[in-house]
Every structure is written in C-alpha cells, then in structure tokens.
Design an enzyme around this catalytic site. Structure first.
Site, PDB file in Angstrom:
ATOM      1  N   GLU A 140      11.458 112.420 -45.980  1.00  0.00           N
ATOM      2  CA  GLU A 140      12.351 113.568 -46.037  1.00  0.00           C
ATOM      3  C   GLU A 140      13.139 113.604 -47.341  1.00  0.00           C
ATOM      4  OE1 GLU A 140      12.502 112.181 -41.638  1.00  0.00           O
ATOM      5  OE2 GLU A 140      11.945 111.368 -43.600  1.00  0.00           O
TER       6      GLU A 140
ATOM      7  N   PRO B 295     -18.544  86.998 -33.582  1.00  0.00           N
ATOM      8  CA  PRO B 295     -18.577  87.415 -32.171  1.00  0.00           C
ATOM      9  C   PRO B 295     -17.698  86.596 -31.250  1.00  0.00           C
ATOM     10  CG  PRO B 295     -20.642  86.349 -32.843  1.00  0.00           C
ATOM     11  CD  PRO B 295     -19.865  86.599 -34.086  1.00  0.00           C
TER      12      PRO B 295
ATOM     13  N   LEU C 217     -14.736  85.078 -31.955  1.00  0.00           N
ATOM     14  CA  LEU C 217     -13.340  85.472 -32.126  1.00  0.00           C
ATOM     15  C   LEU C 217     -13.114  86.881 -31.593  1.00  0.00           C
ATOM     16  CD1 LEU C 217     -10.640  84.496 -33.184  1.00  0.00           C
ATOM     17  CD2 LEU C 217     -11.213  85.477 -35.408  1.00  0.00           C
TER      18      LEU C 217
ATOM     19  N   ALA D 251     -26.703  89.163 -37.533  1.00  0.00           N
ATOM     20  CA  ALA D 251     -27.433  88.242 -38.412  1.00  0.00           C
ATOM     21  C   ALA D 251     -28.828  88.061 -37.842  1.00  0.00           C
ATOM     22  CB  ALA D 251     -26.718  86.891 -38.506  1.00  0.00           C
TER      23      ALA D 251
END
Length: 373
Positions: free
Chosen positions: A64, A304, A306, A173
């Site tokens: 603002e 994967p 984590l 992968a």
C-alpha cells in the site's frame, strides 16, 4: 454498506484491478518471508489507475505504501485494491490502514482477511474512519498466491511443496539407479524458479548419496538462496558434498543419539526420531525447527522415502510433478510407503494446473478439502 464482494457480481473494473494486484503480489515471492506477499492497485475517483505497488522485501515498505507513493495526491477520493486486508499494527513499518486513511482513500477492496491476530483489524479501522471496506474479492486466487504465509500463520508450520520428476509410468530412476536426466532442461530450469521462491529446500541422506545434489538456485536473476536442509539421521554426511559449499546456507538434521564426530563443521540440529516408528526423523519436529528459524515455505526435493514420511505426517500442502514422455517399466517409484493401506485411504488431490514445460507435462495439485458429514 456491503462488506463482502463476489467476483460474479462485482463490477468488472474491480475484478480487473484486483487481478492486477494479485499479479503484482507474485513479484515478491521468495523475497518477503517471513512476511506475506501483497499487491496493491490504486485508482483515482474517475477509475483510472494512479498507483501500483507490491511488498518487495521483508522489513521494507508494504504494498500500500509503494502504491500510495506512486499515486501521490491522485489517490485522494480513490479506491485501493489490496490482496490482503491492510495491516493494523506498527512493526518495522507503520499500519497500512492508517496510511490509506491519511491519503484520503475513500474505498478499500481487499481479497483475503488477515488471519494474524497481531495485524488484523485493518478493515474495522478503515470503516471507523468512514472509509468503505469491502473484503473477499478474488479471495481464492489471492490466497493461492499467498499459500506459504497463510499456512504458516494458520498451522504454525511451514508450507510444504513436494516436487518430483518421473516418467509416465511413475519411475524416478531406472533399475540400475540412473536418473539423469529424466526431465528436460526446461523442467530443470523451472525447478530453479521453485527453489528461488522457497525459504528452504529439503532432501534426505539417500538422495544425497545417490545424486550429490547442489540444491542452490541457478539462472534466476536476483534470487535469494534458500536454506539447504539435509535429513541425515545417522550423521553419514562427509566433507566434499556439494551442499557444503558456500553457495547457500546449509542445515544438517540428525538424530538425538547420532555420532556427529565425523561430520564436517556445519550448522547442525538434533531432532527426535519419528514417534510412529517409521524410519528417520520426526517430520513434525523438523518443521517446528524450521518455522522457529523463520522458514515459511519448504520445497521438498527428497526421494520417495522422505516424500512418504512427509505425506504420512500430513505435511504436504502442494504437489508439483514433472512427467517426462518416457517409460522405464522398472526402478523406484516417485513415492514410497506413506502409511496408506487401502484405496479408500488414498490422498485425493485437486489438479490446479497442467501445462507443457518443454516436452514434459507439469502437473500442480493440492490435497482436496475433507468432506463435511
């Protein structure tokens, strides 16, 4: 006097101005934490835009104030469109509600009410001063752009975005462990944008061993480097890892009983192990530690295992998946065990965006709101 606005019935001039304010707010992503991103557009009495601004950095003038400075005397009798209810407190900057009053603004339209009890009440202050204050216009759009800050205020933990790259059959992968590169250069460049917008990037020790990632931002002009966080339960990190260079700060999280004698000289935090018996550290304790350090947004880039731990902890607020037009048929999937045992327990998502990034498809989704019974 109406105090709420609906985009379906609001004047199109109001909708256009607020949408512009939302676009301005996005320019502050990655630079304002632990404060929100905010945009502001000011129109004069005849409806012409006379000033624009956005919150550019923490501790600096609010949106603002920037817009009022740009407008000057032309703001008197005009309308201010703000993505967040004008603040009502004095911190490192003064209260924006009072600044709007002092500038002679006659009407304020804001998108999201401020949930922070220390700063809320701006709309009431405006109304008490005779300024028309209307809230709720394009609320969902503005809230999505400010999701990190809103999550942190409402839940007391950082907002978590889980990012992954996979083939169309969900592999991150190949069977031999090779993963460079599943996604395209365009997708990898886009990930650096996500890093630039985050306060912290989080990986686990498995990703560290497999890929030796750097995790710093590259190719984004003016980017503030995020905190690189490695969850290394047994303190296996060794000197020479790329995350230990001086390109960005790094925090290593280890278990309370970990032997850290072999760790290099790094910023270290000890955390309890997962209370539910899952392998690894407590995700809740990690997020509390990061929040205490001023982290309001986390980009989860871990593998994967984590990702499954974060999902099991109910700590994933947004998912961005880069799907490459390739098939592998074998190899690790994008997500490991997340504590989901049957299809009825699946975490359902709302897809908010699906766009092409080079040859890849980037899908953005958020967990669906729980149904009320």
């Amino acid at each position: 006097m109406a105090t709420t606005a609906d985009a379906n019935t609001a004047p199109q001039a109001d909708v256009r101005a607020m949408r512009r304010a939302i676009a301005l707010a996005a320019r502050g992503l990655g630079a304002t934490s632990p404060n929100p991103v905010v945009g502001c557009v000011i129109t004069g009495p005849t409806g012409d835009v006379v000033g624009e601004g956005w919150h550019q950095r923490a501790g600096g003038p609010h949106a603002e104030v920037h817009a009022l400075r740009a407008a000057g005397p032309a703001a008197r009798g005009g309308t201010a469109y703000v993505t967040l209810e004008p603040c009502n407190h004095t911190g490192r900057t003064g209260p924006c509600a009072q600044a709007l009053i002092d500038a002679g603004i006659s009407r304020v339209v804001y998108a999201v009410s401020d949930p922070n009890p220390q700063a809320s009440g701006g709309a009431a202050t405006l109304r008490d001063a005779g300024v028309e204050a209307v809230g709720g216009l394009l609320q969902d759009e503005a809230a999505a752009g400010n999701a990190a800050w809103l999550t942190s205020v409402r839940t007391g933990r950082p907002h978590v975005l889980w990012k992954y790259a996979a083939t169309l059959d969900g592999r991150i992968a190949a069977a031999d462990g090779s993963s460079r590169w599943i996604s395209s250069p365009e997708s990898r460049a886009d990930v650096h944008r996500l890093r630039a917008e985050a306060d912290a990037v989080v990986v686990g020790s498995g990703t560290l061993r497999a890929d030796d990632p750097h995790l710093a931002v590259r190719g984004v002009d003016g980017a503030r480097q995020p905190l690189r966080v490695v969850l290394d339960t047994r303190a296996t990190l060794r000197a020479g890892a790329r995350v230990l260079d001086d390109a960005a700060p790094t925090l290593i999280a280890v278990a309370e009983d970990a032997d850290t004698g072999a760790l290099p000289d790094v910023d270290l935090v000890r955390l309890p192990r997962d209370a539910a018996g899952r392998p690894g550290l407590s995700i809740e304790a990690l997020l509390a530690e990061l929040h205490a350090r001023g982290v309001r947004s986390v980009l989860l880039e871990g593998g994967p295992t984590l990702a499954g731990a974060f999902l099991a902890a109910g700590a994933v607020d947004k998912v961005v998946g880069y799907l490459a037009p390739a098939l592998l048929g074998a190899g690790p999937a994008a997500l490991a065990d997340a504590g989901i045992g049957t299809i009825t327990e699946a975490l359902r998502l709302d897809i908010t965006e699906a766009v092409r990034i080079g040859p890849d498809l980037r899908i953005t989704a958020v967990p669906t709101a729980p149904k009320e019974h």
